[in-house]
Design an enzyme around this catalytic site. Structure first.
Site, PDB file in Angstrom:
ATOM      1  CG  HIS A  59      -1.697   1.197   1.492  1.00 49.20           C
ATOM      2  ND1 HIS A  59      -3.061   1.241   1.330  1.00 49.20           N
ATOM      3  CD2 HIS A  59      -1.327   2.438   1.894  1.00 49.20           C
ATOM      4  CE1 HIS A  59      -3.490   2.448   1.614  1.00 49.20           C
ATOM      5  NE2 HIS A  59      -2.463   3.210   1.969  1.00 49.20           N
ATOM      6  CD  GLU A  60       1.971   3.665   3.633  1.00 56.14           C
ATOM      7  OE1 GLU A  60       2.361   4.736   3.144  1.00 56.14           O
ATOM      8  OE2 GLU A  60       0.849   3.540   4.156  1.00 56.14           O
ATOM      9  CG  HIS A  63       0.599   6.244  -0.562  1.00 56.57           C
ATOM     10  ND1 HIS A  63      -0.521   6.819  -1.091  1.00 56.57           N
ATOM     11  CD2 HIS A  63       0.197   5.591   0.564  1.00 56.57           C
ATOM     12  CE1 HIS A  63      -1.570   6.516  -0.304  1.00 56.57           C
ATOM     13  NE2 HIS A  63      -1.157   5.766   0.695  1.00 56.57           N
ATOM     14  CG  ASP A 160      -3.998   7.012   2.072  1.00 58.56           C
ATOM     15  OD1 ASP A 160      -3.068   7.653   2.598  1.00 58.56           O
ATOM     16  OD2 ASP A 160      -3.969   5.783   1.898  1.00 58.56           O
TER      17      ASP A 160
HETATM   18 ZN    ZN Z   1      -2.175   5.138   2.404  1.00 64.41          ZN
END
Ligand code: ZN
Length: 245
Positions: A59-60, A63, A160
Site C-alpha cells: 500500500h505504502e 504512494h 488517505d
Molecule cells: Zn495510504
C-alpha cells in the site's frame, strides 16, 4: 537502546521499517490463534504477520511509486498498527499530484483484495485440507486489504481520503481551509468512534473497545497534527512573502 522501529527491507532505495506495535500485534495474533490452532499458532501467526506486513508495505509502495514519479524523495516507510506511513522529503503541492499520490495506496489495497478473494474462490475445497487452509489465508488477506483500502478512503485526515478531499477542495477553498475541513471531519469521526469504543469497553465489557479508543486517539491526533503542520507552513510562506525586499 530501545528502538521504536526495526528495518526489514529496502525497496527502490526506500528503507522499510516496522514499528514496535506491529510486533506486539504479532504476539496478540499468536495468542488469539493458540485457542484453536494449538502448536500451529506460532507459524500461522508468523505467516499472517508476514502477509499483513507485506499488504501494508505494498500500500505504502503504491504512494511511494507515484511520489517518485512526481520527483519527490521518499525517506522511508514505517509499518504501524493502523497501516503505514511513507515519509516524504517533500510533498507535491499541486492538488492533481497530491490526489494521484493519495489514491494510489488504497487502489493497491483494493486490487490486492480483489486478487486474494479471487484466489480464495478459485482454490477453495472442502475435501482437500491444504486447499482449505490456503483458501482461509487468502480470505484473511483479502479482508485485510479490503479493510485497509476502505479505511483509508474515509475522506478525513489522517487517512488517505483526507488528502484526496483536500486535493479536491484546494482549488476552490485554498490549501489551509481545505486541510481544516478534512481535519475537522477526522476529529469528529474520531470522537464518535472513541465514544463507541468506551461504550463497548465499559458497558458491554468488550475488550476490543479499548482498541477502538486507541484508533480514535490516533486519528484525532493525526488530524490535529496535519492541520497544525499546514497552518505553520502557510504562516511561514506568508511571513516570507511579507519580508521587505
Ligand atoms: Zn495510504
Amino acid at each position: 537502546m530501545f528502538k521504536s522501529s526495526y528495518k526489514l527491507a529496502t525497496i527502490w532505495g526506500i528503507p522499510i521499517r516496522a514499528n514496535i506495535s506491529m510486533f506486539i500485534l504479532l504476539i496478540f495474533i499468536a495468542w488469539e490463534l493458540s485457542s484453536f490452532a494449538g502448536a500451529w499458532a506460532v507459524p500461522f501467526a508468523l505467516l499472517l504477520g508476514f502477509l499483513l506486513f507485506s499488504s501494508i508495505a505494498l500500500h505504502e509502495l503504491g504512494h511511494s511509486f507515484v511520489a517518485l514519479k512526481k520527483g519527490c524523495k521518499v525517506k522511508g516507510i514505517t509499518l504501524a498498527l493502523i497501516g503505514g506511513v511513507a515519509s516524504m522529503e517533500s510533498v507535491p503541492d499541486k492538488p492533481k499530484d497530491e490526489f494521484q499520490m493519495a489514491i494510489a495506496g488504497p487502489l493497491v489495497s483494493l486490487s490486492l483484495a480483489g486478487i486474494a478473494y479471487g484466489l480464495r474462490f478459485a482454490i477453495y475445497s472442502e475435501t482437500n485440507e491444504f486447499r482449505y487452509m490456503a483458501a482461509y489465508f487468502f480470505e484473511v488477506i483479502g479482508f485485510l486489504n479490503l479493510l485497509l483500502g476502505c479505511f483509508n478512503l474515509i475522506p478525513a485526515f489522517p487517512m488517505d481520503g483526507g488528502r484526496v478531499l483536500r486535493a479536491l477542495l484546494t482549488p476552490k477553498k485554498g490549501r489551509l481551509k481545505a486541510t481544516y475541513i478534512a481535519a475537522r471531519i477526522g476529529k469528529v469521526l474520531a470522537i464518535l468512534f472513541g465514544i463507541y469504543g468506551l461504550h463497548e469497553f465499559f458497558l458491554e465489557k468488550e475488550t476490543y473497545g479499548i482498541f477502538k479508543v486507541a484508533i480514535a486517539l490516533f486519528v484525532y491526533s493525526g488530524a490535529d497534527n496535519e492541520y497544525k503542520l499546514v497552518y505553520m507552513q502557510e504562516m511561514g510562506d506568508w511571513l516570507q512573502d511579507d519580508e521587505p525586499q
